[in-house]
Structures are given as structure tokens and as C-alpha cells.
Design a protein around this motif. Structure first.
Motif, PDB file in Angstrom:
ATOM      1  N   LEU B  12       0.847  -1.218  -0.045  1.00  0.00           N
ATOM      2  CA  LEU B  12      -0.215  -0.048  -0.081  1.00  0.00           C
ATOM      3  C   LEU B  12       0.763   1.308  -0.032  1.00  0.00           C
ATOM      4  N   SER B  15       2.100   1.654  -3.613  1.00  0.00           N
ATOM      5  CA  SER B  15       1.031   2.046  -4.298  1.00  0.00           C
ATOM      6  C   SER B  15       0.852   3.769  -4.067  1.00  0.00           C
ATOM      7  N   ALA B  49      -8.107   6.501  -6.774  1.00  0.00           N
ATOM      8  CA  ALA B  49      -7.495   5.184  -6.396  1.00  0.00           C
ATOM      9  C   ALA B  49      -7.689   4.542  -5.098  1.00  0.00           C
ATOM     10  N   PHE B  51      -8.053   5.517  -2.126  1.00  0.00           N
ATOM     11  CA  PHE B  51      -7.598   5.805  -0.757  1.00  0.00           C
ATOM     12  C   PHE B  51      -8.448   6.739   0.109  1.00  0.00           C
ATOM     13  N   SER B  53     -11.270   5.875   0.712  1.00  0.00           N
ATOM     14  CA  SER B  53     -12.313   4.717   1.310  1.00  0.00           C
ATOM     15  C   SER B  53     -11.591   4.149   2.408  1.00  0.00           C
ATOM     16  N   LEU B  54     -10.464   4.398   2.643  1.00  0.00           N
ATOM     17  CA  LEU B  54      -9.508   3.492   3.747  1.00  0.00           C
ATOM     18  C   LEU B  54      -9.910   3.928   5.184  1.00  0.00           C
ATOM     19  N   GLY B  61     -19.074   1.627   2.013  1.00  0.00           N
ATOM     20  CA  GLY B  61     -18.058   1.513   0.956  1.00  0.00           C
ATOM     21  C   GLY B  61     -16.769   1.684   1.151  1.00  0.00           C
ATOM     22  N   GLY B  62     -16.376   1.405   2.605  1.00  0.00           N
ATOM     23  CA  GLY B  62     -15.065   1.460   2.941  1.00  0.00           C
ATOM     24  C   GLY B  62     -14.147   0.377   2.932  1.00  0.00           C
ATOM     25  N   THR B  63     -12.878   0.682   3.318  1.00  0.00           N
ATOM     26  CA  THR B  63     -12.114  -0.485   3.312  1.00  0.00           C
ATOM     27  C   THR B  63     -11.472  -0.447   4.614  1.00  0.00           C
ATOM     28  N   PRO B  64     -11.592  -1.322   5.551  1.00  0.00           N
ATOM     29  CA  PRO B  64     -11.229  -1.127   6.788  1.00  0.00           C
ATOM     30  C   PRO B  64      -9.558  -1.321   6.876  1.00  0.00           C
ATOM     31  N   ALA B  65      -9.092  -0.447   7.670  1.00  0.00           N
ATOM     32  CA  ALA B  65      -7.687  -0.421   7.745  1.00  0.00           C
ATOM     33  C   ALA B  65      -7.168  -0.179   9.212  1.00  0.00           C
ATOM     34  N   THR B  69      -1.591   1.576   9.709  1.00  0.00           N
ATOM     35  CA  THR B  69      -1.398   1.720   8.267  1.00  0.00           C
ATOM     36  C   THR B  69      -1.841   3.383   7.739  1.00  0.00           C
TER      37      THR B  69
END
Ligand code: FAD
Lengths: 257, 380
Positions: B12, B15, B49, B51, B53-54, B61-65, B69
Motif C-alpha cells: 500500500l 502504491s 485510487a 485511498f 475509502s480507507l 463502501g469503505g475498506t477497513p484499515a 497503516t
């Protein structure tokens, strides 16, 4: 339809260190997917949304056999990964790499399209794609700026000096795409997490049959950095037109144009 | 103790670096600074890209982190030279995720994910800075509506954001910390005036005075519970301090690298200035401070992820990071000499920008106040 993308896992040239004797060391370099192959991965992934699966193929010594390599490649779009891991590929030349990759493609079977980048970030020999096509006995094109699949064939645009050729080629075909054929994606967390769940198989050269393991055609005698010419550090001032005129004048003076 | 990153964190970060190199060059950042513009194009690229949604749940609609991170990304954006490039808005969004209504969550997350600034945080007032209990902005209920009156100051991004997260105080309640309420208010309502204040740093983020003159809002703009606003605000304060420290870490690293490169190449008295021990002493102290900041920041993030109470850790981290970070920037400027003062040298911007972290997000003194009080209590 199956599209394979050849990806080289190689040291980053920005990290190379040049010794006072001109020797080049990659010892402290970070490894990643060759920049040009990222473009090929992007082209393949955008084609595959219409037609089928993308299989990435990476070949190299045991140095490539890490979860990092796998996830890095798979986060850039392909559905699965085939790795040819064999220490006989240490310092492989284009002939050896192409044999191994062609062997892997033959074993994958029913591949319609092979894509690769213009060259590799570290060596940029621009040979492997062409030699893979040749070994497979397929039509092979380089300098491909765009690809469109049209059923049993594909239409490609090649950029040759000042002209653009549009060609219709029957599948299967091997294509090396130009560096600007697509803008590679920047994988986000979602793609990176998904990459860990995609399938990977690891083969050795022996799994691919005898034609895959060939001897090196050439031996590297030495590699040294080229000495840099000194920069003149001339600054042209004035309006853009004046500065441009001065630049052209200076280049003429040096017999460079 | 394992200091290594996971494959996912490393990938990540790679990226993110790719995105920064593509969309956030030094010339872009310098231009934002020169023209006092927000990083709109970069924020859009971040959003495209994925980011943006992190760090929040998949159902939105998110991406857990994990916290580490997120902190690593904040550090990286700052290392590129960008001030407050990642993390700040995300933290604000978390306030709404924790306490907002479904409607508020949807509105705010949609804006954030689209790369826009969802809201500014309207807490500080002319009479209430470190002491937010001194706040006098009020929310009064009348005829099924809520009327907001008062003024806020130093409000970052108030002009740009669609909403303001406004803290008000019930002046009749004698317990100030149980008398504050939080409202998510559209900033284009009649009665709201925004007046930018000129400042000498953080040019990519304006800050403003905001006046609320009899502003009529719907009661549904309340966030969480009435009179619980202060406690709600405190929930994310600790994480915010760690993110500020992470940004300082990135910028201090950038300042250090610029200075080390300059020391190795700038020649005076026939040799690189880096050969002089006085310069080496500076570089060594800078390197030690950097490692100390890094360890505090990463450990704090690790504690958040391990579910351990930070207690005073976040305040210690912010205090040390912002002070030591600014000392690093100051030594870097010294190593540059005159060229460092020019607008073309990145260090001049880093030096200006890093100074503000010792005030914004809670001053050094307030951090000491929090930590010192706790130490005495623990041993009392
Ligand atoms: C760049 C920047 C961005 C900001 N963005 C926002 C924002 O978006 N939203 C928002 O609401 N606010 C924002 N602020 C305001 C910020 O939170 C306040 O500036 C900060 O809390 C300090 O308040 P003050 O400026 O009124 O200083 P004061 O509270 O007046 O403090 C002045 C000095 O006195 C010291 N002091 C105060 N009390 C004590 C004590 N008990 N013991 C010892 N020393 C003490 C302080 O540490 C400081 O050194 C921002 C500030 C800055 C600099």
C-alpha cells in the motif's frame, strides 16, 4: 479467452549504486515489477473485463518466490499467477528467460494472447517478448500502442517513427506494448487484500519439459557504468521564444542538430 | 518485538508513493503554497485510487484499515512535502461515523469519498482556545427549529467545506463539559459569514473566522446526543494527535534528507560542509530525534490497534514530535544557510509549516498539562 502477461520482478534502477571503478551494485535495491510490464498488465486487465481471464507469468530464481511478489503482481489486476522458480535462471539472458516463459505458456494451454512490456526496467534488452512469440511459433509484434480484440483476431496500432500502422492479426499472438499504451493503476487496499486470495502455482523448469531449460547464449564479461559527459549548465534567459532560439543556436554550435 | 511491516502495508505504501510521484510533485506542492490553493487535484486522485475509502467500514463502501497503516500513509504524504495531505479529513469523518445519524453518515462519506472536503471543525472561539469550556456560541430551540448564535476562529478549510461541525454551549448549564452539543451545519445558510485570516504557513489550507448570526437549522442537524458534544469530540482527539505526529515525522524526515544531501555536496573552505564536525553534530542529533519520533508514533498506533488505552501517550507523542520535529527543521534550515531562506528551497516551506503543529490540535503547553497532571495523579 486467456491472456497471459509476462512480468519481470527486477531491482529498481533508481537504487543502483555505481562504485568509483564504475562497477554497478544492485545489492541495496528494492525489487518490484518492471515498470513496463505494469503497462502490459493494465492493457491485459482492461481487455479482460470484456473477454476472459488474465494469467500473469513471472520467471526467476528463488528470490522471486515470496508472498510480496505474488501480491504485488496480483494486486495489479490478473486473476491468477504462474511462477517459474528455478535457480538455473540466475542471470538469465533473453534466450533463457524466453524459453522458460514460452514453456510456461505452453503448459498453461489455450492462451490466445501474450502481452509484455517494451523491455525490462533493469536490462531493457527488448528481446524477451519477441523471442517468446518466436518459440511459440506465433505472430509477434512490438511497439504496440493499442490492442482491440475482434473475435478470432486482434487489431493493433503500432507506432513506427512518424506513422501509426493499424494491423489485423490472427490469434494467438504475442505483443510487446509501448510504455504509454496504458496508465498503470495504483492498487488500493481492496486490490491488495484481494491479491492475497488469488491462486498462484509454482513450477520449476523441469515441470515445463526440456525445451524450457536452455543454456545461456551469451556470457556477461563485465558490466560497468558509462562515464557521464559533463553538463554545461547553461541557462537561457528571456522570453520563451528568445530562450528557444538561443537553445537551438547552442545545439547547432555543438553540432548536435 | 517486530518492527517489520506486513506485505499489505508495504504494498500500500508503494502504491501510495506511486500516486504521490504521479500526482503530487514538489512543483505542484510549491505552487499550492505560492498561490494559497488546496490540493484539490491530488485529493481527487486519492479518491479515484480508492485511498479515500480507507479506514471505515465496508457497509459504507469503505475498506477497513488499522491505525498503523493510516499513520504510515499520513507520514508518507508528509514526506513528499505536502502538509496535511492524508489523515486529517478521515479523522473528522470518524466523528460522524461514531455519532452521526444514518443520513449524516451518508452525506459526509459520499463527499469524502469523492475527494471533497466534507466539513470543517468549528470549535475554537476568540475567547475559547485551549480552554474550550469558555465557549459562548449557543444553540437555542424555538418553534421546532434550532437557532445558532456566536463566532468561531482559526477554522481550517471553512470556505471550502460544504458543512461545519459546530460545537455549541448551553450557558445555563454550570458543567461546561456536559453542556456542549455538536451540529453538522450546511455552511451556505443565511446568517453564516466566513472571513479568511491571513497566515504565514499551511498555505494549502486557509483558516477563517466564522460568524453565526441567528442561523436557523433543523434539529436533525444535531450529531449524537445533546450536551454530549465534548465527550464525542474527545473520542477522536487521541488518534488525531498521533496523526499530527505522523505528519510531523514525514516532514521532519524530508527536512533531514534535504539537509543531509546539502551537507554532502555544498563546499566551503575547499570541502563539503558535511565534513565539519559542527554540521555532523547537527545531523546526528536530527537522526536521533527522528528515530525517537518514529518510535513514539508507531508505538502509539500499535497501542490503538491493540485496543490499549493511550492515556497520556498521544499527548506525549504529539508534544515530543512537534517540538523535536521543528528542531529538526530548524537545524536543517541552518545547514542550508542563505539558500534555505529562499522560496525555491523546500526547507523554507517545511520550516514554516512545521512550526504550526506546536499550536494547532492542542498547544505544547496543553499537552504538558495533560501528561503532567496524570503523572502526579498516578503517583499521588
Ligand atoms: C494552523 C491552525 C489550524 C487550526 N485549525 C482549527 C480548526 O480547524 N478548528 C478549530 O476549532 N480550531 C483550530 N485551530 C485553533 C487551535 O485549536 C487553537 O489555536 C489552540 O487550541 C490554542 O488556542 P489559542 O490559539 O486560543 O491559544 P490560547 O489558548 O490563548 O493560548 C495562548 C498560549 O497560552 C498557553 N496556555 C493557555 N492555557 C494555559 C495553561 N493552562 N497553562 C499553560 N499555558 C497555557 C497556550 O499553550 C499558548 O501558548 C487551529 C490553530 C492553528 C494554529
Amino acid at each position: 479467452m486467456t491472456i497471459t502477461v509476462l512480468c519481470k520482478w527486477c531491482p529498481d534502477t533508481e537504487d543502483l549504486e555505481v562504485g568509483s571503478d564504475g562497477s554497478i551494485s544492485f545489492e541495496r535495491a528494492k525489487w518490484s515489477i518492471s515498470e513496463y510490464d505494469r503497462v502490459a498488465l493494465e492493457v491485459a486487465t482492461s481487455l479482460a473485463t470484456e473477454v476472459g481471464e488474465v494469467v500473469a507469468v513471472v520467471a526467476g530464481t528463488s528470490i522471486i518466490d515470496t508472498s510480496m511478489t505474488r501480491k504485488s503482481v496480483l494486486s495489479r489486476g490478473p486473476d491468477r499467477l504462474v511462477m517459474v522458480v528455478d535457480d538455473r535462471l540466475a542471470e538469465a539472458d533473453a534466450r533463457q528467460s524466453a524459453s522458460a516463459l514460452a514453456g510456461a505458456i505452453a503448459r498453461i494451454g489455450d492462451v490466445d494472447l501474450v502481452l509484455c512490456g517494451a523491455g525490462s526496467t533493469d536490462l531493457f534488452a527488448q528481446q524477451v517478448g519477441i523471442q517468446v512469440g518466436e518459440r511459440l511459433g506465433w505472430p509477434t509484434l512490438n511497439e504496440v500502442a493499442s490492442v482491440h480484440l475482434t473475435g478470432s483476431s486482434c487489431r493493433v496500432e503500432r507506432r513506427v517513427v512518424d506513422e501509426i500502422d493499424t494491423l489485423e492479426v490472427a490469434l494467438p499472438v504475442a505483443l510487446a506494448v509501448t510504455a504509454d499504451a496504458a496508465l498503470p493503476r495504483v492498487p488500493g487496499m481492496r486490490e491488495i487484500l484481494a491479491a492475497g486470495k488469488k491462486p498462484t502455482v509454482v513450477w520449476s523448469l523441469d515441470d515445463l519439459g526440456p525445451p524450457a531449460a536452455v543454456d545461456r547464449a551469451s556470457q556477461v564479461v563485465s558490466t560497468v557504468a558509462r562515464s557521464h559527459s559533463t553538463r554545461l549548465q547553461v541557462l537561457f534567459e528571456g522570453s520563451p521564444t528568445e530562450a528557444a532560439a538561443q537553445l537551438v543556436g547552442a545545439l547547432r554550435h555543438e553540432s548536435l542538430v | 518485538m517486530d518492527f517489520s511491516l506486513t506485505d499489505e502495508q508495504q504494498l500500500l505504501l508503494d502504491s501510495f508513493q506511486e500516486l504521490l510521484d504521479r500526482e503530487c510533485s514538489e512543483s505542484y506542492i510549491a505552487e499550492l503554497d505560492r498561490t494559497h490553493q488546496p490540493a484539490t487535484a491530488f485529493n481527487k486522485a486519492l479518491s479515484e485510487a480508492g485511498f479515500s475509502s480507507l479506514g471505515f467500514p465496508e457497509e459504507y463502501g469503505g475498506t477497513p484499515a488499522d491505525a498503523l497503516t493510516l499513520v504510515l500513509l499520513a507520514e508518507k504524504a508528509a514526506h513528499q512535502g505536502l502538509t496535511n495531505g492524508f489523515g486529517g479529513a478521515l479523522l473528522q469523518v470518524r466523528d460522524i461515523l461514531m455519532f452521526g445519524s444514518e443520513e449524516q453518515k451518508k452525506t459526509v462519506l459520499a463527499l469524502y469519498q469523492a475527494g471533497e472536503s466534507p466539513f470543517s471543525l468549528c470549535i475554537t472561539e476568540p475567547g475559547a482556545g485551549s480552554d474550550d469550556a469558555g465557549m459562548t456560541t449557543t444553540a437555542t430551540r424555538a418553534d421546532g427549529k434550532v437557532i445558532i448564535n456566536g463566532s468561531k476562529t482559526f477554522i481550517t478549510g471553512a470556505q471550502e467545506a460544504k458543512y461545519g461541525l459546530v460545537l455549541t454551549r448551553d450557558l445555563e448549564n454550570p458543567h461546561p463539559h456536559r453542556a456542549m452539543s455538536m451540529w453538522l451545519i450546511p455552511m451556505d445558510l443565511p446568517g453564516i459569514t466566513i472571513h479568511p485570516l491571513e497566515k504565514f504557513a499551511w498555505n494549502n489550507e486557509e483558516f477563517n473566522e466564522v460568524f453565526f448570526d441567528h442561523v436557523e437549522v433543523d434539529p436533525s442537524t444535531l450529531v449524537g446526543e445533546e450536551n454530549n458534544g465534548f465527550l464525542q469530540l474527545m473520542k477522536n482527539f487521541e488518534f488525531e494527535r498521533v496523526v499530527i505526529a505522523a505528519s510531523v515525522l514525514g516532514q521532519a524526515q524530508a527536512a533531514f534528507e534535504d539537509a543531509a544531501r546539502h551537507a554532502a555536496t555544498r563546499k566551503q573552505f575547499g570541502q563539503p560542509i558535511g565534513d565539519f564536525q559542527l554540521i555532523q553534530l547537527k545531523l546526528t542529533n536530527m537522526a536521533v530525534k527522528l528515530e525517537n519520533i518514529r518510535n513514539l508514533v508507531y508505538k502509539s498506533a500499535w497501542m490503538i490497534d491493540a485496543g490499549q488505552p493511550l492515556k497520556t501517550m498521544a499527548s506525549m507523542t504529539k508534544l515530543y514530535a512537534t517540538q523535536a520535529g521543528f528542531e529538526i527543521a530548524d537545524d536543517a534550515l541552518q545547514i542550508f544557510g542563505g539558500i534555505g531562506v529562499t522560496a525555491d528551497a523546500r526547507i523554507s516551506r517545511l520550516w514554516r509549516d512545521m512550526r504550526l503543529n506546536r499550536i494547532g490540535g492542542g498547544t505544547d503547553e496543553m499537552m504538558i498539562h495533560t501528561v503532567g497532571r496524570q503523572i502526579v495523579k498516578d503517583f499521588g
